[in-house]
Design a protein around this motif. Structure first.
Motif, PDB file in Angstrom:
ATOM      1  N   PHE A 139       0.848  -1.193   0.000  1.00 17.06           N
ATOM      2  CA  PHE A 139       0.000   0.000   0.000  1.00 17.06           C
ATOM      3  C   PHE A 139       0.882   1.241   0.000  1.00 17.06           C
ATOM      4  O   PHE A 139       1.869   1.317   0.741  1.00 17.06           O
ATOM      5  N   VAL A 140       0.534   2.201  -0.844  1.00 17.04           N
ATOM      6  CA  VAL A 140       1.285   3.458  -0.958  1.00 17.04           C
ATOM      7  C   VAL A 140       0.353   4.600  -0.599  1.00 17.04           C
ATOM      8  O   VAL A 140      -0.737   4.736  -1.165  1.00 17.04           O
ATOM      9  N   SER A 141       0.777   5.438   0.358  1.00 15.21           N
ATOM     10  CA  SER A 141      -0.008   6.592   0.797  1.00 15.21           C
ATOM     11  C   SER A 141       0.917   7.783   0.987  1.00 15.21           C
ATOM     12  O   SER A 141       1.841   7.737   1.823  1.00 15.21           O
ATOM     13  N   ASP A 142       0.681   8.850   0.190  1.00 14.98           N
ATOM     14  CA  ASP A 142       1.497  10.079   0.288  1.00 14.98           C
ATOM     15  C   ASP A 142       2.985   9.763   0.135  1.00 14.98           C
ATOM     16  O   ASP A 142       3.818  10.142   0.972  1.00 14.98           O
ATOM     17  N   SER A 143       3.288   9.036  -0.921  1.00 12.62           N
ATOM     18  CA  SER A 143       4.665   8.649  -1.253  1.00 12.62           C
ATOM     19  C   SER A 143       5.303   7.749  -0.190  1.00 12.62           C
ATOM     20  O   SER A 143       6.512   7.503  -0.234  1.00 12.62           O
ATOM     21  N   GLN A 144       4.546   7.282   0.756  1.00 14.01           N
ATOM     22  CA  GLN A 144       5.053   6.358   1.772  1.00 14.01           C
ATOM     23  C   GLN A 144       4.555   4.952   1.457  1.00 14.01           C
ATOM     24  O   GLN A 144       3.351   4.720   1.303  1.00 14.01           O
ATOM     25  N   GLU A 145       5.472   4.025   1.339  1.00 19.81           N
ATOM     26  CA  GLU A 145       5.124   2.647   1.001  1.00 19.81           C
ATOM     27  C   GLU A 145       5.046   1.789   2.259  1.00 19.81           C
ATOM     28  O   GLU A 145       5.887   1.906   3.156  1.00 19.81           O
ATOM     29  N   TYR A 146       4.037   0.938   2.299  1.00 20.84           N
ATOM     30  CA  TYR A 146       3.861   0.014   3.418  1.00 20.84           C
ATOM     31  C   TYR A 146       3.664  -1.399   2.878  1.00 20.84           C
ATOM     32  O   TYR A 146       3.120  -1.592   1.800  1.00 20.84           O
ATOM     33  N   ARG A 147       4.092  -2.342   3.685  1.00 25.74           N
ATOM     34  CA  ARG A 147       3.788  -3.747   3.434  1.00 25.74           C
ATOM     35  C   ARG A 147       2.958  -4.262   4.594  1.00 25.74           C
ATOM     36  O   ARG A 147       3.322  -4.068   5.757  1.00 25.74           O
ATOM     37  N   ILE A 148       1.863  -4.911   4.251  1.00 22.35           N
ATOM     38  CA  ILE A 148       0.915  -5.373   5.262  1.00 22.35           C
ATOM     39  C   ILE A 148       0.816  -6.893   5.179  1.00 22.35           C
ATOM     40  O   ILE A 148       0.502  -7.443   4.114  1.00 22.35           O
ATOM     41  N   ALA A 149       1.077  -7.552   6.284  1.00 20.63           N
ATOM     42  CA  ALA A 149       0.898  -9.005   6.387  1.00 20.63           C
ATOM     43  C   ALA A 149      -0.336  -9.263   7.229  1.00 20.63           C
ATOM     44  O   ALA A 149      -0.389  -8.886   8.400  1.00 20.63           O
ATOM     45  N   THR A 150      -1.340  -9.874   6.627  1.00 15.80           N
ATOM     46  CA  THR A 150      -2.599 -10.173   7.300  1.00 15.80           C
ATOM     47  C   THR A 150      -2.810 -11.682   7.287  1.00 15.80           C
ATOM     48  O   THR A 150      -2.639 -12.316   6.243  1.00 15.80           O
ATOM     49  N   ALA A 151      -3.173 -12.242   8.431  1.00 14.27           N
ATOM     50  CA  ALA A 151      -3.308 -13.706   8.519  1.00 14.27           C
ATOM     51  C   ALA A 151      -4.386 -14.078   9.518  1.00 14.27           C
ATOM     52  O   ALA A 151      -4.774 -13.284  10.382  1.00 14.27           O
ATOM     53  N   ILE A 152      -4.860 -15.300   9.368  1.00 11.13           N
ATOM     54  CA  ILE A 152      -5.871 -15.888  10.246  1.00 11.13           C
ATOM     55  C   ILE A 152      -5.316 -17.204  10.783  1.00 11.13           C
ATOM     56  O   ILE A 152      -4.724 -17.991  10.039  1.00 11.13           O
ATOM     57  N   GLY A 153      -5.526 -17.450  12.066  1.00  6.69           N
ATOM     58  CA  GLY A 153      -5.105 -18.716  12.653  1.00  6.69           C
ATOM     59  C   GLY A 153      -5.891 -19.885  12.085  1.00  6.69           C
ATOM     60  O   GLY A 153      -7.120 -19.824  11.974  1.00  6.69           O
ATOM     61  N   MET A 154      -5.194 -20.942  11.715  1.00  2.97           N
ATOM     62  CA  MET A 154      -5.820 -22.097  11.075  1.00  2.97           C
ATOM     63  C   MET A 154      -6.015 -23.274  12.018  1.00  2.97           C
ATOM     64  O   MET A 154      -6.479 -24.338  11.594  1.00  2.97           O
ATOM     65  N   ASP A 155      -5.675 -23.133  13.285  1.00  2.21           N
ATOM     66  CA  ASP A 155      -5.724 -24.277  14.189  1.00  2.21           C
ATOM     67  C   ASP A 155      -7.140 -24.854  14.299  1.00  2.21           C
ATOM     68  O   ASP A 155      -7.325 -26.075  14.297  1.00  2.21           O
ATOM     69  N   PHE A 156      -8.150 -23.984  14.384  1.00  2.00           N
ATOM     70  CA  PHE A 156      -9.523 -24.477  14.479  1.00  2.00           C
ATOM     71  C   PHE A 156      -9.929 -25.213  13.204  1.00  2.00           C
ATOM     72  O   PHE A 156     -10.539 -26.289  13.259  1.00  2.00           O
ATOM     73  N   HIS A 157      -9.582 -24.647  12.047  1.00  2.00           N
ATOM     74  CA  HIS A 157      -9.921 -25.283  10.778  1.00  2.00           C
ATOM     75  C   HIS A 157      -9.238 -26.645  10.654  1.00  2.00           C
ATOM     76  O   HIS A 157      -9.866 -27.626  10.226  1.00  2.00           O
ATOM     77  N   LEU A 158      -7.970 -26.707  11.013  1.00  2.00           N
ATOM     78  CA  LEU A 158      -7.249 -27.966  10.893  1.00  2.00           C
ATOM     79  C   LEU A 158      -7.815 -29.023  11.839  1.00  2.00           C
ATOM     80  O   LEU A 158      -7.925 -30.199  11.466  1.00  2.00           O
ATOM     81  N   HIS A 159      -8.164 -28.613  13.036  1.00  2.00           N
ATOM     82  CA  HIS A 159      -8.762 -29.559  13.985  1.00  2.00           C
ATOM     83  C   HIS A 159     -10.101 -30.064  13.468  1.00  2.00           C
ATOM     84  O   HIS A 159     -10.403 -31.267  13.546  1.00  2.00           O
ATOM     85  N   PHE A 160     -10.913 -29.166  12.922  1.00  2.00           N
ATOM     86  CA  PHE A 160     -12.203 -29.576  12.377  1.00  2.00           C
ATOM     87  C   PHE A 160     -12.026 -30.516  11.189  1.00  2.00           C
ATOM     88  O   PHE A 160     -12.717 -31.538  11.078  1.00  2.00           O
TER      89      PHE A 160
END
Length: 227
Positions: A139-160
């Motif tokens: 994401f770039v905002s006002d000439s400032q660049e950012y990197r965003i790491a977004t994640a969800i825990g999978m432990d419940f899904h794997l157990h199910f």
């Protein structure tokens, strides 16, 4: 010493082998399709939630331009979501904000940013024995660049999925076993009843057995003679 000649399998035995293979292959295919559909559903759910989280983070980055207030604003950007983690890094590789409980520094380096989040480009990684499914965006905002790491825990899904996979295969095995046992009993009874037909009308008898071997015709018993 003459070698004993092996007797070939009877027609009934060969039919039963064919039916067992057909039932087994069908159940394996159905089981894999069901598991694939469930896993795909979870992936699509995660992708939709990651889109919402990522949008909330980028809106905060666009709204707040003070680096001193940015960490506080990012800590309040996401609410009402459980098991969701995100980290923001600036263009100089400095950590701006990270939700407690996970470190995605390796993910930021290992995965390339994606332009659009969907189920097909989600990545999976493991940290300290926990599984995560997420994505890295830019994401770039006002000439400032950012990197965003977004994640969800999978432990419940794997157990199910582990429990669901075990239950599914048990049901499939029981279904296949009961179907094969019932089919074996009916086939033996039918083979005995058609012995006389095999002597006087062999062509019709063979056609009847082929018709009976088709799994989709199960329940139509005895099959009609093909004249």
């Amino acid at each position: 010493m003459m070698a004993t000649e092996r007797r070939p399998l009877s027609l009934t035995a060969r039919v039963m082998v064919f039916v067992a293979l057909a039932i087994g292959i069908s159940l394996v295919l159905i089981g894999n399709l069901v598991l694939g559909a469930v896993e795909r559903h979870f992936a699509e759910q995660d992708a939709d939630e990651l889109v919402v989280i990522n949008q909330a983070v980028t809106q905060t980055l666009q709204r707040v331009d003070d680096p001193l207030r940015l960490p506080v604003a990012l800590s309040q950007a996401v609410s009402g979501h459980h098991g969701v983690y995100f980290q923001v890094w600036n263009g100089r590789g400095q950590l701006v904000f990270a939700t407690p409980g996970a470190d995605f520094a390796q993910a930021i380096v290992a995965f390339s940013p994606v332009k659009r989040i969907h189920a097909d480009n989600l990545a999976t990684w493991h940290i300290d024995g926990n599984a995560y499914r997420g994505v890295v965006t830019r994401f770039v905002s006002d000439s400032q660049e950012y990197r965003i790491a977004t994640a969800i825990g999978m432990d419940f899904h794997l157990h199910f999925l582990q429990g669901f996979r075990r239950s599914l295969w048990i049901i499939m095995l029981l279904t296949g076993g009961v179907t094969l046992l019932g089919y074996t009993r009916d086939t033996r009874l039918y083979a005995v009843s058609r012995t006389r037909c095999a002597v006087f009308r062999p062509t019709d008898c063979i056609c009847d057995l082929i018709f009976a071997a088709c799994p989709w015709n199960y329940g139509i018993w005895p099959p009609p003679l093909i004249r």
